[in-house]
Design an enzyme around this catalytic site. Structure first.
Site, mmCIF file in Angstrom:
data_model
loop_
_atom_site.group_PDB
_atom_site.id
_atom_site.type_symbol
_atom_site.label_atom_id
_atom_site.label_comp_id
_atom_site.label_asym_id
_atom_site.label_seq_id
_atom_site.Cartn_x
_atom_site.Cartn_y
_atom_site.Cartn_z
ATOM 1 N N LYS A 188 0.837 -1.197 0.000
ATOM 2 C CA LYS A 188 0.000 0.000 0.000
ATOM 3 C C LYS A 188 0.876 1.253 0.000
ATOM 4 O O LYS A 188 1.919 1.295 0.666
ATOM 5 C CB LYS A 188 -0.907 -0.039 1.232
ATOM 6 C CG LYS A 188 -1.985 1.033 1.289
ATOM 7 C CD LYS A 188 -2.863 0.802 2.513
ATOM 8 C CE LYS A 188 -3.994 1.807 2.607
ATOM 9 N NZ LYS A 188 -4.876 1.535 3.775
ATOM 10 N N SER A 195 -10.113 -0.942 6.696
ATOM 11 C CA SER A 195 -9.437 -0.721 5.417
ATOM 12 C C SER A 195 -8.781 -1.943 4.803
ATOM 13 O O SER A 195 -8.407 -1.912 3.639
ATOM 14 C CB SER A 195 -8.406 0.400 5.554
ATOM 15 O OG SER A 195 -9.052 1.645 5.695
ATOM 16 N N SER A 255 -9.693 1.653 2.856
ATOM 17 C CA SER A 255 -8.871 2.495 2.008
ATOM 18 C C SER A 255 -7.845 1.720 1.188
ATOM 19 O O SER A 255 -7.221 2.277 0.285
ATOM 20 C CB SER A 255 -8.134 3.523 2.885
ATOM 21 O OG SER A 255 -7.233 2.892 3.783
#
Length: 449
Positions: A79, A181, A157
């Site tokens: 990420k 997330s 996210s």
């Protein structure tokens, strides 16, 4: 449904010489580069040369029986929130583009690299991780695996993390989870996502959203894949899971908040999964968890997330607020209205919430609930602020319950092939991570479809 390889099957293939790390990396790079795929929106940076060099190194080490782990050479995605030495950590934002490159890997990244995993690139995400929907106006929004021709949100996210795995652009992904997330994108893409007890994995080297609620976890194709990643991230020796038998499992469905306003397809899939578990001998009880009612008042002004994100962003947003996603900046700026006294009051309130909830759920092996109250909305519908806000709340709500009690939780796919993706979440008190993995491994195949 096309079966994709697991970390265990890839490790076996590497050990037996049926494949090489270079072949695995080349296949992932080809998937990323496919003009018909989601690679351009999924990855913010692809480290092609370094990934191929690392793959070749792992193949040479394996040839002389010196591979650092059984999983050495398997490509994974990272990420965009995490520091990788020599790269800029943008956190999905234009505001950090001119930042200096990281001088060291984040501990989570360093541990994965030390195990021999190949870092193939940085995945797209909600700017500064502040949404459960998965949209990003700066770099585009990767589409959920479901109905690509329509275009549904990937969940946030860790949006690109989930899409990278489901599309074969990586074989597992490193994400973060502050209010869902890891689990929401997993649920919205039909894969597995895990949120550990916060203390298991160091938060250093990751752009923070909430110091109190942030945790670092994996997204992957199976429970065991997530367990492998979690063991590496927690710096523990990998011990294969012993799946718990379904018969005799004590599972509690919290009727407080978690079952409210469910989309019909979510409710149907969840009840179908519960029936399968009950038919196999699971003891399922629907219980009130009144402690969950305390979470709303604690979050009236945005709670920990608003206060702590504002503390981190206040100077940056003063200089570059005009380049923030407005939907993110407005949420961060709510933290400016929280006084020091109000923030300090939240700390003992949360400690009390954790203690009382843990006492409530202690008789059960796990809580079980839908991961998200809705299926992934259509991307175009998110242009309406009111529609976005409602969907965001319903995406985050159930997962946030677990973060607020510093629990651990895993999301498993339970939809039928061809249906909108739905996740089932198993959750437990902090420190029960291994038990949650064993329970999830026991029920994984039984609840699908």
């Amino acid at each position: 449904m096309t079966l994709q390889p697991t970390l265990a099957s890839l490790a076996d293939d590497l050990a037996a010489g049926r494949t090489t790390s270079r072949k695995l990396v080349e296949a992932c790079l080809a998937a990323i580069a496919d003009p018909k795929g989601e690679g351009e929106r999924t990855f913010l940076h692809v480290d092609k040369d370094a990934a191929l060099a690392a793959a070749d190194a792992m193949d040479k080490l394996r040839a002389v029986n010196a591979a650092p782990s059984a999983f050495a050479g398997i490509p994974i995605s990272i990420k965009d929130l995490f520091d990788i030495k020599g790269q800029v950590s943008r956190a999905g934002s234009r505001a950090l583009e001119d930042s200096a490159p990281a001088t060291a890997d984040a501990p989570a990244v360093a541990r994965l690299r030390a195990a021999g995993f190949v870092l193939i690139g940085r995945t797209n995400m909600v700017e500064f991780a502040y949404s459960g929907i998965g949209t990003n106006p700066h770099f585009g929004t990767p589409k959920s695996a479901w109905q690509r021709d329509v275009g549904h949100v990937p969940g946030g996210s860790s949006s690109g993390a989930a899409v990278s795995v489901v599309d074969g652009m990586a074989h597992a992904a490193l994400g973060t989870d502050t209010g869902g997330s890891c689990r929401i994108p997993a649920a919205f893409n039909g894969i597995v996502g895990f949120k550990p007890t916060q203390a298991r994995v160091p938060l250093d080297g990751a752009v923070p959203l909430s110091f109190t609620l942030d945790s670092i976890g994996p997204l992957a194709r199976t429970v065991e894949c997530c367990a492998v990643m979690d063991a590496v991230l927690a710096n523990e020796a990998w011990v294969p899971l012993a799946p718990r038998p379904i018969k005799g499992m004590r599972l509690a469905v919290p009727t407080t908040i978690a079952m409210d306003d469910l989309e019909p397809i979510v409710a149907d899939a969840f009840e179908r999964a519960l029936k399968k578990l009950a038919d196999k001998g699971a003891l399922i009880e629907r219980i009130a968890v009144p402690e969950f009612l305390d979470i709303g008042p604690m979050s009236v002004k945005g709670g920990f997330t608003a206060a702590e994100s504002y503390a981190w962003h206040r100077y940056l947003i003063a200089r570059k607020g005009d380049v923030y996603d407005p939907r993110v900046s407005v949420r961060i700026l709510r933290g400016e209205t929280i006084s020091a006294a109000e923030y300090i009051d939240l700390l003992p309130a949360r400690r009390s919430l954790i203690a009382r909830t843990e006492a409530r759920i202690a008789p059960y092996d796990a809580l079980v609930m839908p991961t998200a109250a809705i299926t992934p909305p259509v991307i175009d519908d998110m242009k309406d602020d009111k529609v976005f806000a409602k969907a965001n709340i319903l995406s985050l709500r159930n997962c946030t319950l677990v973060n607020m009690i510093d629990g651990c939780a895993i999301s498993l796919p339970i939809h039928r092939d061809g249906e909108a993706p739905v996740g089932l979440m198993l959750a437990g008190a902090g420190g029960s991570d291994r038990r949650i993995f064993e329970l999830a491994a026991g029920i994984e195949t039984a609840i699908r479809g």
